[in-house]
Write an enzyme that holds these catalytic residues in place. Sequence first.
Site, PDB file in Angstrom:
ATOM      1  N   GLY A  29       0.801  -1.221   0.000  1.00 38.33           N
ATOM      2  CA  GLY A  29       0.000   0.000   0.000  1.00 38.33           C
ATOM      3  C   GLY A  29       0.828   1.262   0.000  1.00 38.33           C
ATOM      4  O   GLY A  29       0.455   2.265   0.612  1.00 38.33           O
TER       5      GLY A  29
ATOM      6  N   TYR B 202     -13.661  -3.015  11.437  1.00 39.09           N
ATOM      7  CA  TYR B 202     -12.305  -2.446  11.338  1.00 39.09           C
ATOM      8  C   TYR B 202     -11.511  -2.718  12.612  1.00 39.09           C
ATOM      9  O   TYR B 202     -10.349  -3.146  12.546  1.00 39.09           O
ATOM     10  CB  TYR B 202     -12.399  -0.937  11.088  1.00 39.09           C
TER      11      TYR B 202
END
Length: 299
Positions: free
Chosen positions: A21, A164
């Site tokens: 990422g 999350y």
Amino acid sequence: MTTFTTAQIPALTGRTVIVTGANSGIGRFAATALAARGARVVLAVRDTAKGAAAAAGMTGDVEVRRLDLADLASVRAFAEGWTGPIDLLINNAGVMIPPPTRTADGFELQFGTNHLGHFALTNLLLPQVRGRVVTVASSAHRVGKIDFADLNWERRPYRAFPAYAQSKLANLLFTAELHRRLTEAGSPVLATAAHPGLAATNLLGHLDDRSRWNRLQTAVVNRFAQSEADGASPTLYAAVADVPGGSYAGPDGLLEGRGAPKLVGRSKKARDGAVARRLWAVSEELTGVTFPLAAQPAR
């Protein structure tokens, strides 16, 4: 209190680093800083065009390779295409509170990307890693719960933030169990973790919509968040500073929201060895990837 800055990153000539990422946010800043110190840095990204744009703004030996952590076939292809040693693997990529979404393999997107994708990638690459594995977690882990009865939100109504938080708790449990297994195997590799505090990254971009709650969150982020560069500091600290395996780095300011990096604590749930071992076993079953190193016999 630490005064760690990027100026304290040692010379890294001849070292190879993978950052997942790394096309944006704290991953991009970490990759930029490591490349500037002489490392060969591989940006492992889902969108190679965005990766190339990020690489164009970096100095040094930077390469872009495709990796979609939400697709185990892509994870395996990346690992199978890798040759040579890895000095530093930074598991940075992540998704945060998206709408209900499934990975290519049917996992809830946050658990599948943030935890399972990195779990598979790390174990597939581990025989070639000779330095450290750094996994980016979050202070949100403190409100997380590992629901083994429904890890992928198939039975419960989907709730984005609890999902999350579960994935970020999984990151820390993964780091703890990886550290234990590396130690048992007599490996010199260190497993560490870090969190950026409250950093104004693109993960938070979706908060800016018309709902009252999201407007409030956006106002808080804009007022109190530190920059992406400062948010990357704990990751870099966990990657290159003289810290023990299993350690966790974060900002030293109020509620660990911002500030210089230091070693920080974690929740009681993140220190539960039994849960960490169970999560590891379940993760092996879900991904089909196992720990590749054998335990060394007691002396």
